[in-house]
Enzyme design. Structure first.
Site, PDB file in Angstrom:
ATOM      1  N   HIS A 106      14.912   4.314 -14.530  1.00 56.96           N
ATOM      2  CA  HIS A 106      14.540   4.627 -15.908  1.00 56.96           C
ATOM      3  C   HIS A 106      13.236   5.404 -15.976  1.00 56.96           C
ATOM      4  CE1 HIS A 106      12.717   3.922 -19.872  1.00 56.96           C
ATOM      5  NE2 HIS A 106      13.958   3.914 -20.309  1.00 56.96           N
ATOM      6  N   HIS A 137      23.906  -1.969 -21.349  1.00 58.72           N
ATOM      7  CA  HIS A 137      22.730  -1.130 -21.147  1.00 58.72           C
ATOM      8  C   HIS A 137      22.132  -1.345 -19.754  1.00 58.72           C
ATOM      9  CE1 HIS A 137      18.404  -0.042 -22.599  1.00 58.72           C
ATOM     10  NE2 HIS A 137      19.098   1.082 -22.459  1.00 58.72           N
ATOM     11  N   GLU A 145      26.016   1.902 -19.429  1.00 61.62           N
ATOM     12  CA  GLU A 145      25.048   2.991 -19.551  1.00 61.62           C
ATOM     13  C   GLU A 145      24.088   2.872 -18.381  1.00 61.62           C
ATOM     14  OE1 GLU A 145      21.025   4.650 -20.936  1.00 61.62           O
ATOM     15  OE2 GLU A 145      21.549   2.695 -20.108  1.00 61.62           O
ATOM     16  N   GLU A 186      23.078   8.563 -18.743  1.00 56.78           N
ATOM     17  CA  GLU A 186      21.922   9.155 -19.418  1.00 56.78           C
ATOM     18  C   GLU A 186      21.157   9.993 -18.402  1.00 56.78           C
ATOM     19  OE1 GLU A 186      18.967   6.680 -21.441  1.00 56.78           O
ATOM     20  OE2 GLU A 186      17.687   8.464 -21.585  1.00 56.78           O
ATOM     21  N   ASP A 227      20.566   5.225 -16.307  1.00 59.85           N
ATOM     22  CA  ASP A 227      19.610   6.349 -16.326  1.00 59.85           C
ATOM     23  C   ASP A 227      19.601   7.011 -14.959  1.00 59.85           C
ATOM     24  OD1 ASP A 227      18.452   5.532 -18.960  1.00 59.85           O
ATOM     25  OD2 ASP A 227      17.864   3.770 -17.792  1.00 59.85           O
TER      26      ASP A 227
HETATM   27  O1  G3P Z   1      21.021   5.627 -23.529  1.00 58.64           O
HETATM   28  C1  G3P Z   1      20.551   4.726 -24.476  1.00 58.64           C
HETATM   29  C2  G3P Z   1      19.187   4.189 -24.120  1.00 58.64           C
HETATM   30  O2  G3P Z   1      19.211   3.789 -22.777  1.00 58.64           O
HETATM   31  C3  G3P Z   1      18.104   5.197 -24.332  1.00 58.64           C
HETATM   32  O3  G3P Z   1      16.826   4.702 -24.134  1.00 58.64           O
HETATM   33  O4  G3P Z   1      14.784   4.324 -22.838  1.00 58.64           O
HETATM   34  O5  G3P Z   1      16.595   2.644 -22.764  1.00 58.64           O
HETATM   35  O6  G3P Z   1      16.875   4.830 -21.628  1.00 58.64           O
HETATM   36  P1  G3P Z   1      16.246   4.101 -22.781  1.00 58.64           P
HETATM   37 MG    MG Z   2      18.933   4.785 -20.919  1.00 55.21          MG
END
Ligand code: G3P
Ligand code: MG
Length: 249
Positions: A54, A12, A39, A114, A41
């Site tokens: 993010h 993440h 993953e 994302e 953002d």
């Molecule tokens: O993509 C999974 C997760 O990252 C979604 O929530 O807020 O951590 O971007 P967030």
């Molecule tokens: Mg995310």
């Protein structure tokens, strides 16, 4: 249905909380822990450059303040996105999407992008990020997975790069979520792990969709989710979960 051509465990924001999130340093640390799926953002600068962040504002994870979308990339690229985390990362810059793509492509890593639009810019962000991802991953066997909580972002992505796989992100099972994922032509749903049940996994698999969960940081939910037959687990705990741990159940 075909199994997902990805490692089960996905790091993440690069390396969870062990390094400043969404930076190249985080990706390098995640890779040092053996991870080969990530993953991150992605949103747009004022001049339309995709980069990793993010939040909508710069406040939490850089040395600047205010909306990130109001600054050009030349200015964003000079900010310190590491000192907020720890002195070891002082001076670490924000990562352009281009830099992360180069890192993943150069190492054969899988990437879940994302699409995290600045509010009001959902459709265009999806269009631009997907087009850039398609350009960078052209000819590669495993394309990136584009995900978003925002239907408009996924519609934008579908418009500019329909060939790239998409996933609907869910933080609640709002009315019509299943139909929405289908209407958006998604290959997967990525849901908060607390939302899962055996019925939900069976429903998704019955429709030919993969079931992924975020953010799985503890052993007990991880075992439960593996038993349900999930296809991917996004974790911050890259130092505790081996990315080579097999699928259970
Ligand atoms: O993509 C999974 C997760 O990252 C979604 O929530 O807020 O951590 O971007 P967030
Ligand atoms: Mg995310």
């Amino acid at each position: 249905m075909k199994s997902m051509p990805w490692p089960l465990w996905i790091a993440h924001r690069g390396a969870g909380k062990l390094a400043p999130e969404n930076t190249l340093a985080a990706f390098r640390l995640g890779a040092q822990h053996g991870y080969s799926a990530f993953e991150c953002d992605v949103k747009l600068s004022a001049d339309g450059v995709p980069f990793l962040l993010h939040d909508a504002t710069l406040d939490r994870t850089t040395n600047a303040r205010g909306m990130a979308s109001q600054r050009h990339w030349t200015e964003l690229s000079r900010l310190d996105a590491g000192s907020w985390h720890s002195r070891a990362y002082a001076g670490e810059p924000l990562a352009s999407f281009d830099a992360i793509a180069a890192f993943c492509l150069g190492n054969g890593h899988a990437l879940n992008i994302e699409i995290k639009p600045t509010p009001g810019d959902e459709h265009r962000t999806g269009e631009v990020v997907a087009a850039e991802a398609a350009r960078r991953w052209a000819g590669r066997t495993v394309p990136p997975l584009l995900s978003s909580f925002q239907a408009a972002a996924l519609q934008g992505a579908r418009g500019s790069a329909p060939q790239l796989p998409r996933a609907l992100l869910l933080d609640s099972l709002h009315s019509g979520w299943f139909e929405q994922a289908q209407q958006l032509g998604c290959v997967a749903v990525v849901a908060n792990f607390n939302l899962y049940s055996r019925e939900m996994v069976e429903r998704l698999h019955g429709a030919g969709q993969w079931a992924l969960a975020y953010t799985v940081n503890d052993e007990s939910p991880a075992r439960w989710l593996l038993g349900l037959g999930l296809d991917g687990l996004i974790t911050d705990a890259v130092d505790r979960f081996s990315p080579h741990a097999g699928r259970l159940g």
